[in-house]
Scaffold this motif. Structure first.
Motif, PDB file in Angstrom:
ATOM      1  N   LEU A  86      50.392  93.437  32.500  1.00 35.98           N
ATOM      2  CA  LEU A  86      49.414  92.610  31.798  1.00 35.98           C
ATOM      3  C   LEU A  86      49.235  91.267  32.493  1.00 35.98           C
ATOM      4  CD1 LEU A  86      47.730  92.087  29.190  1.00 35.98           C
ATOM      5  CD2 LEU A  86      49.815  91.191  28.167  1.00 35.98           C
ATOM      6  N   LEU A  87      50.350  90.651  32.878  1.00 28.45           N
ATOM      7  CA  LEU A  87      50.272  89.335  33.504  1.00 28.45           C
ATOM      8  C   LEU A  87      49.529  89.383  34.835  1.00 28.45           C
ATOM      9  CD1 LEU A  87      53.723  87.648  32.822  1.00 28.45           C
ATOM     10  CD2 LEU A  87      51.517  87.285  31.716  1.00 28.45           C
ATOM     11  N   VAL A  88      49.875  90.374  35.677  1.00 23.84           N
ATOM     12  CA  VAL A  88      49.207  90.480  36.974  1.00 23.84           C
ATOM     13  C   VAL A  88      47.715  90.735  36.766  1.00 23.84           C
ATOM     14  CG1 VAL A  88      49.322  91.516  39.231  1.00 23.84           C
ATOM     15  CG2 VAL A  88      51.287  91.644  37.766  1.00 23.84           C
ATOM     16  N   GLN A  89      47.437  91.614  35.808  1.00 22.05           N
ATOM     17  CA  GLN A  89      46.043  91.945  35.538  1.00 22.05           C
ATOM     18  C   GLN A  89      45.278  90.704  35.084  1.00 22.05           C
ATOM     19  OE1 GLN A  89      44.833  95.995  33.954  1.00 22.05           O
ATOM     20  NE2 GLN A  89      44.816  94.765  32.117  1.00 22.05           N
ATOM     21  N   ASP A  90      45.948  89.893  34.284  1.00 21.56           N
ATOM     22  CA  ASP A  90      45.296  88.694  33.777  1.00 21.56           C
ATOM     23  C   ASP A  90      45.001  87.716  34.911  1.00 21.56           C
ATOM     24  OD1 ASP A  90      44.426  87.567  31.209  1.00 21.56           O
ATOM     25  OD2 ASP A  90      45.707  85.889  31.812  1.00 21.56           O
ATOM     26  N   ARG A 131      52.562  98.027  39.644  1.00 25.88           N
ATOM     27  CA  ARG A 131      53.186  98.035  38.309  1.00 25.88           C
ATOM     28  C   ARG A 131      53.011  99.387  37.641  1.00 25.88           C
ATOM     29  NH1 ARG A 131      57.195  94.897  37.512  1.00 25.88           N
ATOM     30  NH2 ARG A 131      56.921  93.336  39.142  1.00 25.88           N
ATOM     31  N   LEU A 132      51.815  99.928  37.807  1.00 26.49           N
ATOM     32  CA  LEU A 132      51.510 101.225  37.212  1.00 26.49           C
ATOM     33  C   LEU A 132      52.404 102.302  37.837  1.00 26.49           C
ATOM     34  CD1 LEU A 132      49.493 101.909  35.057  1.00 26.49           C
ATOM     35  CD2 LEU A 132      47.810 102.422  36.806  1.00 26.49           C
ATOM     36  N   GLU A 133      52.603 102.160  39.145  1.00 26.91           N
ATOM     37  CA  GLU A 133      53.456 103.103  39.870  1.00 26.91           C
ATOM     38  C   GLU A 133      54.884 103.055  39.324  1.00 26.91           C
ATOM     39  OE1 GLU A 133      53.676 102.299  44.073  1.00 26.91           O
ATOM     40  OE2 GLU A 133      52.752 104.248  44.431  1.00 26.91           O
ATOM     41  N   LEU A 134      55.332 101.823  39.007  1.00 28.84           N
ATOM     42  CA  LEU A 134      56.669 101.665  38.421  1.00 28.84           C
ATOM     43  C   LEU A 134      56.784 102.442  37.117  1.00 28.84           C
ATOM     44  CD1 LEU A 134      58.028  98.011  38.579  1.00 28.84           C
ATOM     45  CD2 LEU A 134      59.060 100.117  39.418  1.00 28.84           C
ATOM     46  N   ILE A 137      42.469  88.061  44.694  1.00 30.36           N
ATOM     47  CA  ILE A 137      41.980  88.931  43.616  1.00 30.36           C
ATOM     48  C   ILE A 137      42.301  90.386  43.950  1.00 30.36           C
ATOM     49  CG2 ILE A 137      39.892  89.801  42.485  1.00 30.36           C
ATOM     50  CD1 ILE A 137      38.795  86.953  42.633  1.00 30.36           C
ATOM     51  N   ALA A 138      42.044  90.755  45.223  1.00 34.23           N
ATOM     52  CA  ALA A 138      42.365  92.129  45.638  1.00 34.23           C
ATOM     53  C   ALA A 138      43.868  92.356  45.637  1.00 34.23           C
ATOM     54  CB  ALA A 138      41.779  92.406  47.018  1.00 34.23           C
ATOM     55  N   ASP A 139      44.624  91.299  46.042  1.00 34.55           N
ATOM     56  CA  ASP A 139      46.092  91.430  46.006  1.00 34.55           C
ATOM     57  C   ASP A 139      46.576  91.730  44.599  1.00 34.55           C
ATOM     58  OD1 ASP A 139      46.316  90.925  48.654  1.00 34.55           O
ATOM     59  OD2 ASP A 139      46.899  88.809  48.445  1.00 34.55           O
ATOM     60  N   MET A 140      46.025  90.982  43.638  1.00 38.76           N
ATOM     61  CA  MET A 140      46.447  91.176  42.246  1.00 38.76           C
ATOM     62  C   MET A 140      46.106  92.587  41.790  1.00 38.76           C
ATOM     63  SD  MET A 140      47.937  88.523  41.446  1.00 38.76           S
ATOM     64  CE  MET A 140      48.155  87.099  42.483  1.00 38.76           C
ATOM     65  N   ALA A 141      44.914  93.057  42.193  1.00 39.30           N
ATOM     66  CA  ALA A 141      44.521  94.423  41.834  1.00 39.30           C
ATOM     67  C   ALA A 141      45.538  95.413  42.390  1.00 39.30           C
ATOM     68  CB  ALA A 141      43.128  94.724  42.363  1.00 39.30           C
ATOM     69  N   GLU A 142      45.960  95.163  43.634  1.00 32.13           N
ATOM     70  CA  GLU A 142      46.946  96.065  44.226  1.00 32.13           C
ATOM     71  C   GLU A 142      48.259  96.000  43.461  1.00 32.13           C
ATOM     72  OE1 GLU A 142      48.939  94.996  47.647  1.00 32.13           O
ATOM     73  OE2 GLU A 142      49.417  97.040  48.257  1.00 32.13           O
ATOM     74  N   ARG A 143      48.626  94.773  43.037  1.00 39.54           N
ATOM     75  CA  ARG A 143      49.893  94.650  42.300  1.00 39.54           C
ATOM     76  C   ARG A 143      49.814  95.322  40.929  1.00 39.54           C
ATOM     77  NH1 ARG A 143      51.607  88.525  42.691  1.00 39.54           N
ATOM     78  NH2 ARG A 143      52.970  89.164  40.979  1.00 39.54           N
ATOM     79  N   GLU A 151      59.071  95.399  29.469  1.00 43.96           N
ATOM     80  CA  GLU A 151      58.916  94.354  30.485  1.00 43.96           C
ATOM     81  C   GLU A 151      57.878  94.773  31.530  1.00 43.96           C
ATOM     82  OE1 GLU A 151      61.824  95.618  29.508  1.00 43.96           O
ATOM     83  OE2 GLU A 151      62.436  93.906  28.270  1.00 43.96           O
ATOM     84  N   ASP A 152      57.907  96.063  31.901  1.00 44.27           N
ATOM     85  CA  ASP A 152      56.959  96.528  32.909  1.00 44.27           C
ATOM     86  C   ASP A 152      55.524  96.441  32.414  1.00 44.27           C
ATOM     87  OD1 ASP A 152      58.999  96.964  34.606  1.00 44.27           O
ATOM     88  OD2 ASP A 152      59.030  99.147  34.422  1.00 44.27           O
ATOM     89  N   LEU A 153      55.322  96.743  31.139  1.00 49.91           N
ATOM     90  CA  LEU A 153      53.972  96.637  30.576  1.00 49.91           C
ATOM     91  C   LEU A 153      53.530  95.178  30.550  1.00 49.91           C
ATOM     92  CD1 LEU A 153      53.739  99.103  27.566  1.00 49.91           C
ATOM     93  CD2 LEU A 153      52.667  99.277  29.798  1.00 49.91           C
ATOM     94  N   LEU A 154      54.460  94.280  30.170  1.00 47.51           N
ATOM     95  CA  LEU A 154      54.116  92.860  30.126  1.00 47.51           C
ATOM     96  C   LEU A 154      53.781  92.340  31.526  1.00 47.51           C
ATOM     97  CD1 LEU A 154      56.694  91.485  27.536  1.00 47.51           C
ATOM     98  CD2 LEU A 154      54.210  91.553  27.296  1.00 47.51           C
TER      99      LEU A 154
END
Lengths: 416, 224
Positions: free
Chosen positions: B88-92, B217-220, B207-213, B82-85
Motif C-alpha cells: 500500500l505504501l509503495v503504491q501510494d 511486493r506482490l511477488e512476496l 514513478i516507474a520504480d515505485m510501480a516495479e516495487r 506487514e507485506d500488504l501495508l
C-alpha cells in the motif's frame, strides 16, 4: 394431579420461550452464512431453516434431549423427592431464558447450550448437593465444547484445501467446478443423512439395520447429487461480467452446493439445540406423569414437535432480521468458502447430536470458519473473537448456575 | 445482539487495495495530458490537470488511511499484514511522486525544451505503462485470495510482474536517453531550470520504480 398440570404447563411455556429464543437468535448463525454469500435470499433461507430446523429437531433431536433430561443430574438421588427435579428443571429453563434475554439486551454473544447446561449443573450441585451432578458426563460435555470447534476446524481446513487443490488453483476452475461440485454435494448429503439414520431415527421409533442405513444414505445422497449436477450444468459463464478465470461463475456453482449445506446446517442446528429448550421440559413431563424420576420412557414426539414449532416461530418473528444483519457482515464467506465451513460444522454437530452431546452450534461454526482461514481462505479474521468465546464461557456458565439456584430456591418455597 | 460469527470477520482490505491501485494509476496517468499541454505551452490546461492530480492524490490518501484502519494487529490473514501495508505504501508513493512532478513543473513554470519534447513524452508514456501494469497486477489480488495464492492464478500474476519488470527496464533506458539529450543542449538554458529538469526526469523515473516495487511486493505475497 392439579399440581402436576401446573408443572407441565409452566415447563411447556418456559420451553416454548427458550425455543423461540433459539429460533430468534441462534438460527441466524446457521443461516447467515448462506445469506451472506448470496447463495440464498432471506426468504429462501427462512424457508430452508423452518423446514430443516423442524426436521432436525424432530428426527435427530432425541439423543441430546435425553442427555439434558437425564444425563446431567444424578436422578437416582431424587427418588424420594421427585418434585425437586421438577423445580430444578423449571428453574434451569427460566434461568437460561432470563440470562439469554439479559445477554441479548446487553449485546453479549452467549451460547444457549452453555446457559442451560450451566443452569442444570447449578441447581443440582448447589440446590441438591455436589454428588447430584453426574460429573463424568458433565466433563464429557465440557470436553465436547473444546473438541467440536477443533474438529470442525480441521475438517473445514481439509475440505477447503481440497477445493483449492482440485478447483480454484487450476487453469480452468469453472470446468473443474462443474466436475467436482456434484461430488461435494454427494458427500454433504451422505454425511448428514447417514448420521441421522444411524443415530437419530431410533428416537422416533424407526429402526433400520446398519447395512440398510448405508444403502439408504447412499441412495438419497446420489439422488440429491444428480439433481445438483443437473442444476449446475445450466450455470454458464458470463464473459462480460468477469475476468477469464470465471471466479464469479465458479462461486455461483458453489452456491448450489451451499443450498445443500445450508439445509444440513439448519438440520444439524435443530437436532442439537432443540434439546436446550425441550430437554428440561421432557424431564418435567416424565416426572409429572409417572411420579418417578427414573422413568425410562423416550421423549414424547409431541414435545419434539413443540420445540420445532417454537424455533420456527422465533425464526419468523425476529430471526429473519438477525439473519439479514449477520449476513451483511460476513460477505467474505463466498460460497466456495462458506460451504466448507458449513459442511464441516454441520457434520460435526450432527455427529455430536447422534452421540447426545449438547455442543454450541455457533462455536462449532466459528471453529470451522477459522479452519477455512487457516487454509488461507479468508481475507481477514479478527482473532479477538477467540478471546471473546472464552469470556462468554467464563461468564455464561456461572451466570446460568447462579440464576438457576435463585429460581430453584424460590420454586421450592412457592410451588406446591 | 453482538454476534460471535459476524465478529470473526475483520474488514477485508482487498477491494479497497484494488480501488487504491485504480486511483493511483488514474492519478499518474494524468501526467500524459499534463506534459502534452506543457509541450504545447498550454498552461491553462496544465494548471487544470494539476488540480485534478492533487484531487486524485488526496482521494488515494483517504483510501490509504481507510485501509490502515482496517488492518489492526489482531487480524489473521492469509498473507502477512506487514507485506500488504508495504504494498500500500509503495503504491501510494506513485501518486505522491506524480503530485511532486506536476508541482515542480507548475511551480517553476518549467518549459520542456522543444528538442526534447518527443523523447520526454515517450518516457512519460512508458512510465505510465508501468503504473498501468502495476494496477493490473494488484487488481488480481481478489483472484489470488480466492485461489489461495497457488496454481494457475499465481502463475498468471507472476507473468504480469515479469512484464512489469520489462517495462521498468525500458523506462530506465529511455530515462538515460533523455538525460543524454538534455546534457547535449543544457548550456543553452538557464542552469537552475536545467537542474530542475534533471530533477523532474528523476522523479518521473521514480514513478516507474515505485510501480516495479509494487510488483516486488506482490511477488512476496506469492512466495508465502
Amino acid at each position: 394431579m392439579d399440581a402436576q398440570l401446573i408443572y407441565v404447563v409452566l415447563a411447556a411455556a418456559f420451553g416454548l420461550y427458550m425455543a423461540w429464543g433459539i429460533g430468534a437468535n441462534d438460527v441466524a448463525n446457521a443461516m447467515a452464512t448462506s445469506v451472506g454469500s448470496k447463495a440464498l435470499t432471506i426468504k429462501q433461507a427462512i424457508l430452508v431453516a423452518a423446514v430443516f430446523e423442524f426436521l432436525g429437531a424432530v428426527l435427530a433431536g432425541g439423543a441430546v434431549t435425553s442427555t439434558i433430561r437425564k444425563g446431567i443430574v444424578q436422578t437416582d438421588l431424587l427418588a424420594d423427592s421427585p418434585e425437586l427435579l421438577i423445580y430444578g428443571m423449571l428453574a434451569a429453563l427460566l434461568a437460561a431464558g432470563t440470562w439469554l434475554l439479559i445477554a441479548s439486551r446487553k449485546g453479549w454473544p452467549v451460547s444457549t447450550t452453555h446457559s442451560i447446561v450451566g443452569a442444570i449443573v447449578g441447581f443440582a450441585a448447589v440446590g441438591i448437593g455436589i454428588e447430584a451432578v453426574q460429573w463424568g458426563k458433565v466433563g464429557g460435555i465440557v470436553a465436547s465444547w473444546i473438541v467440536s470447534p477443533l474438529t470442525a476446524g480441521v475438517i473445514a481446513f481439509l475440505i477447503y484445501n481440497s477445493v483449492i487443490a482440485l478447483i480454484l488453483s487450476k487453469e480452468n476452475p469453472l470446468e473443474r467446478a462443474h466436475r467436482y461440485v456434484p461430488v461435494y454435494i454427494f458427500l454433504a448429503a451422505f454425511t448428514i443423512t447417514l448420521v441421522t439414520i444411524l443415530k437419530g431415527l431410533k428416537h422416533v421409533g424407526l429402526e433400520i439395520s446398519v447395512r440398510n442405513s448405508y444403502l439408504l444414505a447412499t441412495a438419497i445422497a446420489a439422488g440429491i447429487a444428480v439433481v445438483g449436477a443437473f442444476v449446475i450444468r445450466r450455470i454458464k459463464a458470463d464473459p462480460k461480467a468477469e475476468k477469464d478465470q470465471h471466479f464469479v461463475t465458479v462461486e455461483r456453482v458453489f452456491g448450489v452446493l451451499m443450498i445443500i449445506t445450508a439445509c444440513g446446517m439448519a438440520f444439524a442446528h435443530g437436532s442439537n439445540d432443540v434439546a436446550n429448550a425441550i430437554g428440561p421440559l421432557a424431564a418435567v413431563i416424565s416426572v409429572a406423569q409417572s411420579g418417578l424420576v427414573s422413568a425410562q420412557s423416550a421423549t414424547p414426539v409431541w414435545v419434539l414437535l413443540l420445540g420445532g414449532v417454537g424455533i420456527v416461530v422465533g425464526l419468523a418473528t425476529l430471526g429473519k432480521h438477525v439473519i439479514a444483519t449477520v449476513g451483511e457482515r460476513i460477505t467474505q464467506l463466498t460460497p466456495s468458502r462458506g460451504f466448507a465451513a458449513e459442511l464441516a460444522a454441520a457434520s460435526t454437530i450432527v455427529i455430536a447430536s447422534g452421540t447426545g452431546m449438547p455442543v454450541s452450534t455457533t462455536h462449532t461454526l466459528v471453529g470451522a470458519v477459522l479452519g477455512v482461514g487457516m487454509a488461507r481462505g479468508i481475507e481477514a479474521i479478527d482473532l479477538r473473537v477467540v478471546g471473546r468465546i472464552f469470556v462468554s464461557w467464563i461468564v455464561t456458565i456461572p451466570a446460568g448456575a447462579i440464576l438457576a439456584i435463585i429460581f430453584f430456591t424460590i420454586f421450592r418455597l412457592v410451588l406446591p | 445482539m453482538a454476534n460471535l460469527l459476524a465478529g470473526v470477520f475483520g474488514k477485508s482490505p482487498v477491494m479497497p487495495l484494488e480501488r487504491h491501485a485504480e486511483l493511483v494509476h488514474k492519478c499518474a496517468k494524468k501526467l500524459v495530458p499534463f506534459f502534452e499541454a506543457i509541450v504545447q505551452k498550454d498552461w491553462d490546461t496544465a494548471l487544470e490537470i494539476r488540480s485534478v492530480i492533487e484531487q486524485l492524490e488526496n482521494e488515494a490518501d483517504e483510501v490509504k488511511k481507510d485501509i490502515r484502519m482496517r488492518l489492526p494487529k489482531s487480524l489473521f490473514m492469509p498473507v502477512p499484514r506487514e507485506d500488504l501495508l508495504e504494498l500500500l505504501l509503495v503504491q501510494d508513493k506513485i501518486a505522491n511522486r506524480t503530485k511532486d512532478v506536476s508541482g515542480i513543473v507548475v511551480g517553476r513554470r518549467l518549459d520542456v525544451p522543444d528538442p526534447l519534447s518527443e523523447l520526454w513524452l515517450d518516457f512519460v508514456g512508458r512510465c505510465i505503462d508501468a503504473t498501468k501494469q502495476a494496477r493490473k497486477s494488484v487488481q488480481e489480488l481478489d483472484e489470488l485470495f480466492t485461489s489461495g495464492f497457488r496454481g494457475a492464478e499465481a502463475d498468471l500474476v507472476s507473468a504480469m510482474i515479469d512484464k512489469l519488470d520489462r517495462i521498468e527496464t525500458e523506462t530506465d533506458s529511455k530515462e538515460a536517453h533523455l538525460r543524454a539529450a538534455l546534457f547535449k543542449i543544457e548550456n543553452e538554458f538557464n542552469p537552475v531550470d536545467v537542474m530542475f529538469l534533471y530533477q523532474t526526469i528523476t522523479k518521473i523515473g521514480e514513478i516507474a520504480d515505485m510501480a516495479e516495487r509494487v510488483g516486488r511486493r506482490l511477488e512476496l505475497l506469492l512466495s508465502h
